[in-house]
Design a protein around this motif. Structure first.
Motif, PDB file in Angstrom:
ATOM      1  N   PHE A  59       0.836  -1.207   0.000  1.00 54.85           N
ATOM      2  CA  PHE A  59       0.000   0.000   0.000  1.00 54.85           C
ATOM      3  C   PHE A  59       0.871   1.257   0.000  1.00 54.85           C
ATOM      4  N   GLY A  60       1.900   1.257   0.843  1.00 50.76           N
ATOM      5  CA  GLY A  60       2.784   2.414   0.920  1.00 50.76           C
ATOM      6  C   GLY A  60       3.520   2.672  -0.375  1.00 50.76           C
ATOM      7  N   LEU A  61       3.971   1.626  -1.024  1.00 50.85           N
ATOM      8  CA  LEU A  61       4.701   1.782  -2.285  1.00 50.85           C
ATOM      9  C   LEU A  61       3.804   2.245  -3.423  1.00 50.85           C
ATOM     10  N   GLY A  63       1.654   4.582  -3.143  1.00 51.70           N
ATOM     11  CA  GLY A  63       1.242   5.953  -2.902  1.00 51.70           C
ATOM     12  C   GLY A  63       0.574   6.203  -1.572  1.00 51.70           C
ATOM     13  N   GLY A  64       0.459   5.214  -0.732  1.00 50.90           N
ATOM     14  CA  GLY A  64      -0.214   5.377   0.543  1.00 50.90           C
ATOM     15  C   GLY A  64       0.681   5.893   1.653  1.00 50.90           C
ATOM     16  N   ASP A  65       1.962   6.101   1.375  1.00 52.91           N
ATOM     17  CA  ASP A  65       2.909   6.564   2.384  1.00 52.91           C
ATOM     18  C   ASP A  65       3.806   7.616   1.750  1.00 52.91           C
ATOM     19  N   LYS A  66       4.143   8.636   2.516  1.00 53.51           N
ATOM     20  CA  LYS A  66       4.958   9.721   1.976  1.00 53.51           C
ATOM     21  C   LYS A  66       6.452   9.434   2.027  1.00 53.51           C
ATOM     22  N   LEU A  67       6.840   8.366   2.713  1.00 58.22           N
ATOM     23  CA  LEU A  67       8.252   8.007   2.758  1.00 58.22           C
ATOM     24  C   LEU A  67       8.730   7.578   1.364  1.00 58.22           C
ATOM     25  N   PRO A  68       9.995   7.823   1.064  1.00 58.22           N
ATOM     26  CA  PRO A  68      10.536   7.326  -0.210  1.00 58.22           C
ATOM     27  C   PRO A  68      10.464   5.800  -0.265  1.00 58.22           C
ATOM     28  N   ASP A  69      10.364   5.276  -1.471  1.00 57.67           N
ATOM     29  CA  ASP A  69      10.225   3.830  -1.660  1.00 57.67           C
ATOM     30  C   ASP A  69      11.348   3.052  -0.979  1.00 57.67           C
ATOM     31  N   GLN A  72      10.761   2.736   2.690  1.00 58.78           N
ATOM     32  CA  GLN A  72       9.678   1.799   2.973  1.00 58.78           C
ATOM     33  C   GLN A  72      10.168   0.359   2.868  1.00 58.78           C
ATOM     34  N   MET A  73      10.991   0.086   1.873  1.00 53.72           N
ATOM     35  CA  MET A  73      11.532  -1.265   1.717  1.00 53.72           C
ATOM     36  C   MET A  73      12.482  -1.611   2.860  1.00 53.72           C
ATOM     37  N   LEU A  77      12.058  -4.704   5.491  1.00 55.78           N
ATOM     38  CA  LEU A  77      13.107  -5.694   5.752  1.00 55.78           C
ATOM     39  C   LEU A  77      13.459  -5.765   7.232  1.00 55.78           C
ATOM     40  N   LEU A  78      13.515  -4.627   7.897  1.00 59.09           N
ATOM     41  CA  LEU A  78      13.798  -4.626   9.337  1.00 59.09           C
ATOM     42  C   LEU A  78      12.674  -5.296  10.116  1.00 59.09           C
ATOM     43  N   ARG A  79      11.447  -5.065   9.704  1.00 59.25           N
ATOM     44  CA  ARG A  79      10.319  -5.704  10.383  1.00 59.25           C
ATOM     45  C   ARG A  79      10.319  -7.215  10.159  1.00 59.25           C
TER      46      ARG A  79
END
Length: 85
Positions: A59-61, A63-69, A72-73, A77-79
């Motif tokens: 969802f974030g990738l 357009g649902g998140d303002k962080l750069p792609d 987000q990736m 990966l950390l999660r």
């Protein structure tokens, strides 16, 4: 694709042993040992959130998140590594 299989295995493992759940989810035989170790290290609570983490990143990738792609990736990966909530 592998994490979707792991998420399926976590759901199936509610009613079956984890090794059988991994087979039923379609995890390749040579990957079952490392996959089982990964899921045990994560613990059930975090392992049950794998699919939610993947959907949130998707969802974030899209357009649902303002962080750069890339951020987000990295967060995904950390999660998935179990180091960040």
């Amino acid at each position: 694709f592998v994490f979707r299989k792991l998420a399926t295995a976590v759901e199936v493992s509610r009613h079956k042993p984890l090794d059988q759940a991994l087979r039923d989810a379609g995890v390749f035989p040579q990957s079952q040992g490392p996959s089982q170790a990964y899921l045990r290290r994560l613990g059930r609570a975090k392992a049950e959130k794998i699919l939610t983490m993947l959907v949130a990143a998707d969802f974030g990738l899209k357009g649902g998140d303002k962080l750069p792609d890339r951020m987000q990736m990295e967060r995904l990966l950390l999660r998935l590594a179990g180091t960040v909530e």
